[in-house]
Enzyme design. Structure first.
Site, short mmCIF file in Angstrom:
data_model
loop_
_atom_site.label_atom_id
_atom_site.label_comp_id
_atom_site.label_asym_id
_atom_site.label_seq_id
_atom_site.Cartn_x
_atom_site.Cartn_y
_atom_site.Cartn_z
CG HIS A 41 -0.19 0.30 2.61
ND1 HIS A 41 0.54 -0.70 3.12
CD2 HIS A 41 -0.32 1.43 3.24
CE1 HIS A 41 0.77 -0.17 4.31
NE2 HIS A 41 0.37 1.01 4.26
CG HIS A 43 0.55 5.95 3.95
ND1 HIS A 43 -0.60 6.10 4.70
CD2 HIS A 43 1.01 4.90 4.25
CE1 HIS A 43 -0.81 4.91 5.32
NE2 HIS A 43 0.19 4.11 5.29
CE1 TYR A 106 -0.08 6.68 10.71
CE2 TYR A 106 -0.63 7.07 8.55
CZ TYR A 106 -0.56 6.25 9.52
OH TYR A 106 -1.34 5.15 9.21
CD GLN A 110 1.77 3.70 8.97
OE1 GLN A 110 1.63 4.43 9.79
NE2 GLN A 110 1.28 2.62 9.20
#
Length: 123
Positions: A41, A43, A106, A110
């Site tokens: 994934h 971000h 963040y 992450q």
């Protein structure tokens, strides 16, 4: 997220996805503040101007990056689980106000956090 959350956003595929997103974002006048591409994934913390809708941006990024990845990494099309889809349907979006520094950190850290959690779960 790649379809079925397969862990393929590494090496050349991850690099190509990152390059696509940066190029298409720049073309649309969108500033990528922070981006973290992980195996399964990613971000993105982006500054999107009001003239660009978030759904248009996400659709463009997912559609164009999928086309480029499939063209550059033809072996992915041969896998039975892909079909003509690279990304899952949908996305998660949130707006940022006063806590933009916290959100940026963040996104940036992450991956390291998730690795620590995975290592803990092995014991």
């Amino acid at each position: 997220m790649p379809k079925y959350r397969h862990r393929i956003l590494t090496g050349g595929v991850g690099h190509e996805v990152g390059n696509c997103i940066r190029a298409f974002s720049q073309h649309m006048g969108i500033e990528i503040v922070e981006m973290n591409i992980q195996r399964d994934h990613m971000h993105i913390f982006a500054m999107i101007p009001p003239k660009v809708s978030v759904s248009d941006y996400c659709g463009m990024v997912k559609g164009r990056s999928a086309i480029r990845v499939f063209n550059k990494h033809k072996e992915l099309k041969k896998q039975l689980y892909w079909g003509n889809h690279f990304w899952t349907q949908g996305y998660c979006v949130d707006t940022v106000g006063m806590d933009s520094d916290m959100i940026r950190k963040y996104v940036k850290y992450q991956e390291a956090r998730e690795r620590r959690m995975e290592q803990r779960s092995l014991f």
